[in-house]
Design an enzyme around this catalytic site. Structure first.
Site, PDB file in Angstrom:
ATOM      1  N   ASP A  34     -13.488 -19.079  -4.234  1.00 52.81           N
ATOM      2  CA  ASP A  34     -14.233 -19.302  -3.008  1.00 52.81           C
ATOM      3  C   ASP A  34     -15.715 -19.335  -3.418  1.00 52.81           C
ATOM      4  O   ASP A  34     -16.059 -18.895  -4.521  1.00 52.81           O
ATOM      5  CB  ASP A  34     -13.934 -18.131  -2.055  1.00 52.81           C
ATOM      6  CG  ASP A  34     -14.747 -18.203  -0.798  1.00 52.81           C
ATOM      7  OD1 ASP A  34     -14.714 -19.248  -0.138  1.00 52.81           O
ATOM      8  OD2 ASP A  34     -15.432 -17.201  -0.473  1.00 52.81           O
ATOM      9  N   ASP A  91     -19.029 -18.877  -1.024  1.00 54.28           N
ATOM     10  CA  ASP A  91     -19.882 -17.884  -0.366  1.00 54.28           C
ATOM     11  C   ASP A  91     -19.221 -16.511  -0.420  1.00 54.28           C
ATOM     12  O   ASP A  91     -18.124 -16.331   0.100  1.00 54.28           O
ATOM     13  CB  ASP A  91     -20.114 -18.325   1.093  1.00 54.28           C
ATOM     14  CG  ASP A  91     -20.933 -17.332   1.876  1.00 54.28           C
ATOM     15  OD1 ASP A  91     -21.715 -16.582   1.260  1.00 54.28           O
ATOM     16  OD2 ASP A  91     -20.793 -17.291   3.109  1.00 54.28           O
TER      17      ASP A  91
HETATM   18  P1  B16 Z   1     -20.747 -25.313   5.908  1.00 49.57           P
HETATM   19  P2  B16 Z   1     -16.842 -20.158   1.780  1.00 49.57           P
HETATM   20  C1  B16 Z   1     -17.994 -20.652   4.122  1.00 49.57           C
HETATM   21  O1  B16 Z   1     -18.051 -20.632   2.742  1.00 49.57           O
HETATM   22  C2  B16 Z   1     -18.964 -19.628   4.704  1.00 49.57           C
HETATM   23  O2  B16 Z   1     -18.550 -18.317   4.368  1.00 49.57           O
HETATM   24  C3  B16 Z   1     -18.993 -19.759   6.204  1.00 49.57           C
HETATM   25  O3  B16 Z   1     -19.901 -18.834   6.748  1.00 49.57           O
HETATM   26  C4  B16 Z   1     -19.394 -21.192   6.577  1.00 49.57           C
HETATM   27  O4  B16 Z   1     -19.396 -21.372   7.983  1.00 49.57           O
HETATM   28  C5  B16 Z   1     -18.408 -22.173   5.931  1.00 49.57           C
HETATM   29  O5  B16 Z   1     -18.405 -21.970   4.525  1.00 49.57           O
HETATM   30  C6  B16 Z   1     -18.742 -23.626   6.224  1.00 49.57           C
HETATM   31  O6  B16 Z   1     -19.951 -23.950   5.618  1.00 49.57           O
HETATM   32  O7  B16 Z   1     -21.389 -25.217   7.255  1.00 49.57           O
HETATM   33  O8  B16 Z   1     -21.734 -25.382   4.760  1.00 49.57           O
HETATM   34  O9  B16 Z   1     -19.748 -26.449   5.839  1.00 49.57           O
HETATM   35  O10 B16 Z   1     -16.834 -18.668   1.843  1.00 49.57           O
HETATM   36  O11 B16 Z   1     -15.549 -20.785   2.250  1.00 49.57           O
HETATM   37  O12 B16 Z   1     -17.270 -20.671   0.437  1.00 49.57           O
HETATM   38 MG    MG Z   2     -16.313 -16.690   1.188  1.00 47.59          MG
END
Ligand code: B16
Ligand code: MG
Length: 219
Positions: free
Chosen positions: A8, A10
């Site tokens: 993953d 974030d």
């Molecule tokens: P985006 P991950 C996620 O990342 C984030 O944790 C989440 O807070 C966010 O809304 C989501 O990605 C979508 O991100 O707006 O940049 O498409 O933890 O799955 O890497």
């Molecule tokens: Mg994450």
């Protein structure tokens, strides 16, 4: 046998939760909506449109679908602008060392993130070269807890789920890994990722040695 690792982004590779928080907060302030770090916690690993719906419901606000998309796009513009601040110093502690060890030992490595901005974040970190395949928010339509993103990443690596370990910091991410038949490593507190095969408080402890020791029959 374990041949691949799927990460993953974030909360595992880097902590973009802060940039997401600031961007949502700016939008919420403009809308006169309440938004704090507690609500932000509920957005961990959740897709952009699901996130704005959580914030909207928290505020009991009714917003037409096209307006909601417009607002989510606005938040994304704020978020993307803030990604310029990310540098190779922003790996979570331990992550770069782990990625280096995996490369040295010849494991296949993929990304499995909900973010549509994953490629940009990896580029800012200088991490693109550690990955053989990228699965992100543009790759599949069903988001976590559906296993689709990890199945997509495993397929790109040419591996079966049981040949891969997934690293995740979100509750829905561990659900997704388990639903797909992957081995799972949870990063974070017991109440969030305690259902993973093995859990560590942070990436610093989640070394290749620690994971190999846990899944010893599989290496
Ligand atoms: P985006 P991950 C996620 O990342 C984030 O944790 C989440 O807070 C966010 O809304 C989501 O990605 C979508 O991100 O707006 O940049 O498409 O933890 O799955 O890497
Ligand atoms: Mg994450």
């Amino acid at each position: 046998m374990i041949k691949g690792f799927i990460f993953d982004l974030d909360g595992v590779i880097t902590d973009t939760a802060e940039q997401h928080f600031q961007a949502w907060k700016k939008l919420a302030d403009e809308m006169g909506w309440h938004f704090d770090r507690e609500v932000n916690e509920k957005l961990r690993g959740v897709s952009r449109m699901d996130s704005i719906n959580i914030i909207r419901k928290h505020n009991k606000a009714k917003v037409p679908e096209d307006k909601l998309l417009e607002l989510a796009t606005k938040k994304n513009d704020y978020y993307v602008a803030s990604l310029e601040e990310i540098t190779p110093k922003d790996y979570l502690p331990g992550t770069k060392e782990l990625l280096t060890h995996l490369r040295q030992e010849g494991f296949s490595v993929a990304l499995g993130s909900a973010s549509r901005n994953a490629a940009k974040v990896l580029q800012q970190l200088g991490a693109t070269g550690y990955f053989d395949a990228i699965g992100d928010g543009n790759s599949v339509s069903k988001s976590k807890p559906a296993p689709d993103i990890f199945l997509y990443a495993a397929e790109k690596l040419g591996l079966k789920p049981e040949e891969c370990v997934v690293y995740e910091d979100a509750e829905a991410g561990i659900d997704a890994a388990k639903a797909g038949g992957f081995h799972s490593v949870g990063i974070g507190p017991e109440e969030r990722v305690g259902h993973a095969d093995i859990r560590f408080d942070s990436m610093k402890e989640a070394t290749l040695f620690a994971v190999k020791s846990h899944f010893k029959d599989l290496f």
